[in-house]
Scaffold this active site. Sequence first.
Site, PDB file in Angstrom:
ATOM      1  N   GLN A   1      -7.551  14.972   1.670  1.00 57.30           N
ATOM      2  CA  GLN A   1      -6.283  14.486   2.210  1.00 57.30           C
ATOM      3  C   GLN A   1      -5.098  14.973   1.384  1.00 57.30           C
ATOM      4  OE1 GLN A   1      -6.041  10.204   2.247  1.00 57.30           O
ATOM      5  NE2 GLN A   1      -4.019  10.165   3.208  1.00 57.30           N
TER       6      GLN A   1
ATOM      7  N   ARG B   1      -9.972  11.409  -0.282  1.00 59.79           N
ATOM      8  CA  ARG B   1      -8.645  11.513  -0.870  1.00 59.79           C
ATOM      9  C   ARG B   1      -8.333  12.906  -1.396  1.00 59.79           C
ATOM     10  NH1 ARG B   1      -6.217   7.286   1.504  1.00 59.79           N
ATOM     11  NH2 ARG B   1      -7.168   5.286   0.920  1.00 59.79           N
TER      12      ARG B   1
ATOM     13  N   GLU C   1      -6.063   2.618  -4.748  1.00 59.69           N
ATOM     14  CA  GLU C   1      -5.151   1.705  -5.435  1.00 59.69           C
ATOM     15  C   GLU C   1      -5.855   0.915  -6.529  1.00 59.69           C
ATOM     16  OE1 GLU C   1      -2.398  -0.317  -2.351  1.00 59.69           O
ATOM     17  OE2 GLU C   1      -4.204   0.326  -1.285  1.00 59.69           O
TER      18      GLU C   1
ATOM     19  N   GLU D   1      -8.982  -2.630   6.880  1.00 57.96           N
ATOM     20  CA  GLU D   1      -7.968  -2.709   7.924  1.00 57.96           C
ATOM     21  C   GLU D   1      -8.379  -3.696   9.014  1.00 57.96           C
ATOM     22  OE1 GLU D   1      -6.564   1.001   9.403  1.00 57.96           O
ATOM     23  OE2 GLU D   1      -6.903   2.088   7.522  1.00 57.96           O
TER      24      GLU D   1
ATOM     25  N   ASP E   1     -11.481   2.444   7.511  1.00 59.77           N
ATOM     26  CA  ASP E   1     -11.052   3.814   7.786  1.00 59.77           C
ATOM     27  C   ASP E   1     -11.383   4.666   6.551  1.00 59.77           C
ATOM     28  OD1 ASP E   1      -9.889   5.740   9.502  1.00 59.77           O
ATOM     29  OD2 ASP E   1      -8.066   5.685   8.323  1.00 59.77           O
TER      30      ASP E   1
ATOM     31  N   LYS F   1      -9.482  12.333   7.058  1.00 59.20           N
ATOM     32  CA  LYS F   1      -9.573  11.050   7.761  1.00 59.20           C
ATOM     33  C   LYS F   1     -10.484  11.082   8.987  1.00 59.20           C
ATOM     34  CE  LYS F   1      -6.357   8.351   5.776  1.00 59.20           C
ATOM     35  NZ  LYS F   1      -6.590   6.964   5.351  1.00 59.20           N
TER      36      LYS F   1
ATOM     37  N   HIS G   1       0.834  -1.211   0.000  1.00 57.72           N
ATOM     38  CA  HIS G   1       0.000   0.000   0.000  1.00 57.72           C
ATOM     39  C   HIS G   1       0.866   1.257   0.000  1.00 57.72           C
ATOM     40  CE1 HIS G   1      -3.270   2.748   0.878  1.00 57.72           C
ATOM     41  NE2 HIS G   1      -2.640   3.159   1.966  1.00 57.72           N
TER      42      HIS G   1
ATOM     43  N   GLU H   1     -10.748   2.058   3.350  1.00 51.46           N
ATOM     44  CA  GLU H   1      -9.503   1.350   3.638  1.00 51.46           C
ATOM     45  C   GLU H   1      -9.844   0.112   4.444  1.00 51.46           C
ATOM     46  OE1 GLU H   1      -6.673   3.990   5.454  1.00 51.46           O
ATOM     47  OE2 GLU H   1      -6.159   4.907   3.517  1.00 51.46           O
TER      48      GLU H   1
END
Length: 396
Positions: A225, A222, A343, A186, A218, A238, A119, A184
């Site tokens: 961010q 983007r 991604e 996690e 999470d 976030k 990542h 995300e």
Amino acid sequence: MSTTWVPGADDSGFGADNLPYGVFVRGGAAPRVGVRIGDHILDLAGALGEPEFFADSLNPFMARGSTAWRSTRSKAAGMLAADAARPQAEPHLVPLAETRLLPPFTVGDYVDFYSSLEHATNVGRMFRPGEEPLNPNWRHLPVAYHGRAGTVVPSGTDIVRPCGQRRGDTGEPVFGPSTRLDIEAELGFVVGTGTSLGRSVPTDAFAEHVFGVVVVNDWSARDIQAWEYVPLGPFQGKSFATSVSPWVVPLDALGAARFAGREQVPAPLPYLHRGADWGLDLAMEVRVNNELVSRPPYAAMYWTPDQMLAHLTCNGASLRTGDLYASGTVSGARPDQRGSLLELTWNGAEPLELDFGRRGFLLDGDTVAISATARGMGGGTISLGEVRGTVVPGNC
């Protein structure tokens, strides 16, 4: 394989070798702590009668420490596996469908790590093209940021599209709803017993402080961010929401999933030397609107949770019962193993063609579900449950 007399539980992922903890209410009764077994909950308040189970949070029980955790797990497993104990336990078995699940623990502090080599490499290639994708410190310490405990929400909570400042089409700052809302996948680690200020936790003490694990999403804006993160890192992009699954799977249920972890080069400094095998071979799945988009492998993670905890506390930062720290996005080497849309779509440049339409990032109305499984101690498969959330319009 461990077996139980509870009908259907052995093949459900929630058999006697799992027994994750949660908090539930039934009808108008007060909240109670229980363990899931198949499609039922064993009410620990009724079955064991200890005061910590007449509670709206796992925190009082977790604060008792690892000896109490293991003793309770042994008692519950015995009651559910042995036919002789059935008359004692069955009156306290509650159908899951008749309950409402509450947040399983009260969050103290929240820290999110950045522990996947794949990542971090992918993100570096996207945002720093032509440069070394990893910053010089990445292979020497588990990078992390502090999040907001107050915006950690239970699975099923709607996610309001965040508003914020981002770079406009011509480079000027603009304010409005995020247009690049992401997820995300996690794994989260729930602290059971705390420490005093000034004391660090060595890697070999990990299992004495961490009670169990949850699945985490999470959520990330983007575009917000990308505009804010230099020089101090994540903030508004976030802090608006982090979702957690309703069941806390105890570490003891993950014994068969443990392995040494992947090789680390260069070798970390002594305080980060692994005290035990805490790499975890977990299989994760990400679904958008019920369509499978990714299978992130947790076994690929570079930093292990005992190392994360050692680094989190190495400066003397104290732990509190209910503290949550997450692994960061779980991504593997293959394109279909990436744990974020950032991604999977290469920052929106290669949108996913899905049955319900094309997606670069999330649209209002999209529902994301992230689940995880592992090999159980009895040889079968155990479920870590699912974390789910639906995006709703923002209030800009």
